[in-house]
Design a protein around this motif. Structure first.
Motif: not given
Length: 81
Positions: A26-27, A29-32, A34-36, A39-41
């Protein structure tokens, strides 16, 4: 000295505990993007929101763990999919 931290570390890293790999995926994916998926990473447990694409999250988490927890392979899988 009570062994509680060791027990927690062993539980977190057990092969049958998918939570660690799901959080990492998840993190990343969020790095690439902008969101995982969630939403609550920091909260993928019962208190967090459900993932937007649970099948993809589970697939990537399982592949990440089965592949030896290699981040380079995870980045490649995400970017080439």
């Amino acid at each position: 000295s009570t062994g509680r931290r060791t027990a927690l570390a062993e539980w977190i890293t057990r092969a049958d505990n998918p939570l660690s790999s799901r959080v990492i995926v998840n993190r990343v994916w969020q790095y690439h993007f902008g969101h995982g998926f969630v939403s609550s990473a920091s909260e993928l447990g019962k208190l967090g929101e459900p993932p937007s694409h649970p099948g993809l999250l589970d697939y990537l988490a399982a592949k990440f763990a089965a592949g030896g927890w290699h981040f380079k392979a995870l980045h490649r899988e995400i970017m080439l999919s």
